[in-house]
Design a protein around this motif. Structure first.
Motif, mmCIF file in Angstrom:
data_model
loop_
_atom_site.group_PDB
_atom_site.id
_atom_site.type_symbol
_atom_site.label_atom_id
_atom_site.label_comp_id
_atom_site.label_asym_id
_atom_site.label_seq_id
_atom_site.Cartn_x
_atom_site.Cartn_y
_atom_site.Cartn_z
ATOM 1 N N LEU A 33 0.851 -1.189 0.000
ATOM 2 C CA LEU A 33 0.000 0.000 0.000
ATOM 3 C C LEU A 33 0.889 1.243 0.000
ATOM 4 O O LEU A 33 1.701 1.447 0.904
ATOM 5 C CB LEU A 33 -0.931 0.028 1.221
ATOM 6 C CG LEU A 33 -1.846 1.260 1.253
ATOM 7 C CD1 LEU A 33 -2.850 1.248 0.092
ATOM 8 C CD2 LEU A 33 -2.601 1.359 2.582
ATOM 9 N N ILE A 34 0.713 2.049 -1.031
ATOM 10 C CA ILE A 34 1.419 3.324 -1.130
ATOM 11 C C ILE A 34 0.443 4.392 -0.655
ATOM 12 O O ILE A 34 -0.682 4.479 -1.156
ATOM 13 C CB ILE A 34 1.849 3.589 -2.589
ATOM 14 C CG1 ILE A 34 2.862 2.527 -3.033
ATOM 15 C CG2 ILE A 34 2.415 4.991 -2.750
ATOM 16 C CD1 ILE A 34 3.201 2.571 -4.511
ATOM 17 N N LEU A 73 3.660 -1.012 3.869
ATOM 18 C CA LEU A 73 3.200 0.366 3.677
ATOM 19 C C LEU A 73 4.373 1.268 3.305
ATOM 20 O O LEU A 73 5.450 1.196 3.916
ATOM 21 C CB LEU A 73 2.551 0.862 4.979
ATOM 22 C CG LEU A 73 2.079 2.303 5.054
ATOM 23 C CD1 LEU A 73 0.940 2.580 4.068
ATOM 24 C CD2 LEU A 73 1.617 2.636 6.485
ATOM 25 N N ALA A 74 4.159 2.110 2.312
ATOM 26 C CA ALA A 74 5.171 3.106 1.945
ATOM 27 C C ALA A 74 4.493 4.461 1.815
ATOM 28 O O ALA A 74 3.350 4.549 1.375
ATOM 29 C CB ALA A 74 5.824 2.743 0.620
ATOM 30 N N ILE A 75 5.189 5.500 2.231
ATOM 31 C CA ILE A 75 4.682 6.852 2.032
ATOM 32 C C ILE A 75 5.360 7.428 0.793
ATOM 33 O O ILE A 75 6.589 7.394 0.678
ATOM 34 C CB ILE A 75 4.996 7.758 3.251
ATOM 35 C CG1 ILE A 75 4.310 7.243 4.521
ATOM 36 C CG2 ILE A 75 4.622 9.209 2.954
ATOM 37 C CD1 ILE A 75 2.806 7.390 4.559
ATOM 38 N N CYS A 90 7.671 9.834 9.170
ATOM 39 C CA CYS A 90 7.789 8.391 8.928
ATOM 40 C C CYS A 90 8.723 7.662 9.884
ATOM 41 O O CYS A 90 8.601 6.455 10.066
ATOM 42 C CB CYS A 90 8.216 8.141 7.490
ATOM 43 S SG CYS A 90 6.940 8.604 6.309
ATOM 44 N N LYS A 91 9.647 8.404 10.468
ATOM 45 C CA LYS A 91 10.641 7.773 11.340
ATOM 46 C C LYS A 91 10.017 6.918 12.457
ATOM 47 O O LYS A 91 10.400 5.758 12.635
ATOM 48 C CB LYS A 91 11.571 8.834 11.928
ATOM 49 C CG LYS A 91 12.923 8.278 12.276
ATOM 50 C CD LYS A 91 13.878 9.366 12.727
ATOM 51 C CE LYS A 91 15.188 8.734 13.162
ATOM 52 N NZ LYS A 91 16.109 9.696 13.757
ATOM 53 N N HIS A 136 9.824 5.482 2.801
ATOM 54 C CA HIS A 136 9.197 6.752 2.440
ATOM 55 C C HIS A 136 9.975 7.494 1.358
ATOM 56 O O HIS A 136 11.195 7.366 1.265
ATOM 57 C CB HIS A 136 9.028 7.645 3.674
ATOM 58 C CG HIS A 136 10.293 7.821 4.450
ATOM 59 N ND1 HIS A 136 10.723 6.890 5.371
ATOM 60 C CD2 HIS A 136 11.230 8.789 4.440
ATOM 61 C CE1 HIS A 136 11.860 7.287 5.900
ATOM 62 N NE2 HIS A 136 12.209 8.438 5.348
ATOM 63 N N PHE A 137 9.252 8.227 0.572
ATOM 64 C CA PHE A 137 9.828 8.990 -0.523
ATOM 65 C C PHE A 137 9.290 10.416 -0.462
ATOM 66 O O PHE A 137 8.092 10.606 -0.283
ATOM 67 C CB PHE A 137 9.451 8.371 -1.865
ATOM 68 C CG PHE A 137 9.952 6.961 -2.047
ATOM 69 C CD1 PHE A 137 11.171 6.707 -2.651
ATOM 70 C CD2 PHE A 137 9.186 5.881 -1.596
ATOM 71 C CE1 PHE A 137 11.633 5.407 -2.807
ATOM 72 C CE2 PHE A 137 9.634 4.584 -1.757
ATOM 73 C CZ PHE A 137 10.867 4.343 -2.363
ATOM 74 N N TRP A 138 10.177 11.382 -0.595
ATOM 75 C CA TRP A 138 9.751 12.785 -0.604
ATOM 76 C C TRP A 138 9.924 13.344 -2.018
ATOM 77 O O TRP A 138 10.539 12.713 -2.875
ATOM 78 C CB TRP A 138 10.546 13.591 0.413
ATOM 79 C CG TRP A 138 12.029 13.519 0.208
ATOM 80 C CD1 TRP A 138 12.795 14.314 -0.587
ATOM 81 C CD2 TRP A 138 12.911 12.559 0.810
ATOM 82 N NE1 TRP A 138 14.112 13.915 -0.521
ATOM 83 C CE2 TRP A 138 14.219 12.849 0.323
ATOM 84 C CE3 TRP A 138 12.741 11.489 1.696
ATOM 85 C CZ2 TRP A 138 15.331 12.105 0.711
ATOM 86 C CZ3 TRP A 138 13.859 10.751 2.070
ATOM 87 C CH2 TRP A 138 15.124 11.056 1.595
ATOM 88 N N LYS A 139 9.392 14.528 -2.223
ATOM 89 C CA LYS A 139 9.458 15.191 -3.549
ATOM 90 C C LYS A 139 9.245 14.179 -4.675
ATOM 91 O O LYS A 139 10.044 14.093 -5.624
ATOM 92 C CB LYS A 139 10.806 15.887 -3.722
ATOM 93 C CG LYS A 139 11.039 17.038 -2.741
ATOM 94 C CD LYS A 139 11.119 18.358 -3.478
ATOM 95 C CE LYS A 139 11.362 19.533 -2.549
ATOM 96 N NZ LYS A 139 10.255 20.443 -2.460
ATOM 97 N N SER A 140 8.166 13.435 -4.541
ATOM 98 C CA SER A 140 7.959 12.298 -5.445
ATOM 99 C C SER A 140 7.517 12.697 -6.848
ATOM 100 O O SER A 140 7.594 11.887 -7.771
ATOM 101 C CB SER A 140 6.931 11.338 -4.849
ATOM 102 O OG SER A 140 5.649 11.929 -4.863
ATOM 103 N N GLY A 141 7.038 13.907 -6.991
ATOM 104 C CA GLY A 141 6.631 14.364 -8.321
ATOM 105 C C GLY A 141 5.357 13.719 -8.846
ATOM 106 O O GLY A 141 5.132 13.678 -10.049
#
Ligand code: MG
Length: 146
Positions: free
Chosen positions: A30-31, A64-66, A79-80, A86-91
């Motif tokens: 699940l994203i 689960l991934a963010i 997320c820590k 987790h991924f930031w600035k995913s676009g």
């Protein structure tokens, strides 16, 4: 084009998406979007409900991934405590990071779902990636930069 705007499932909140339900749908990855989906902007860390939800997913074999378009600082801090990928600035709605998250957690198009509050980023991103798109209403107010 219109089919990209249409979620496959609409729920009232993330908690309706239980580990049991995902397991029944054969979803193993699940994203999730972060802002206004899992938490309001002003909530820097996950509350007990979010932690319990994440535990329930894990107990049913769901990873689960963010995947967030927000900055590294925001996403890492949130997320820590959950200890999740987790991924930031995913676009989003780009497929790039969605695909990366799916691959990192061992999912396929058939076994991965994305849950988010925004059509133009989350739902279009999920549909373009060929994965199940689940929409929830935003938890708080929108921001201009979204
Ligand atoms: Mg959002």
């Amino acid at each position: 084009m219109l089919h990209l705007l249409r979620p496959d499932i609409k729920l009232n909140n993330i908690y309706e998406l239980t580990g049991e339900l995902l397991e029944a749908m054969n979803v193993t990855v699940l994203i999730a979007d972060l802002d206004n989906t899992i938490a309001k902007y002003e909530h820097e860390t996950p509350n007990d409900d979010v932690c319990k939800w994440a535990e329930d997913l894990a107990a049913h074999g769901v990873s689960l991934a963010i995947v967030s378009n927000n900055c590294r600082e925001r996403v890492e801090k949130f997320c820590k405590p959950l200890g999740i990928v987790h991924f930031w600035k995913s676009g989003k709605p780009s497929r790039k990071t969605i695909r990366k998250a799916m691959q990192e957690l061992g999912g396929t198009k058939e076994t991965t779902a994305l849950i988010g509050d925004k059509i133009v980023t989350d739902i279009i991103g999920a549909k373009r990636s060929g994965i199940l798109a689940i929409k929830v209403p935003p938890l708080g107010k929108r921001r201009m930069f979204e």
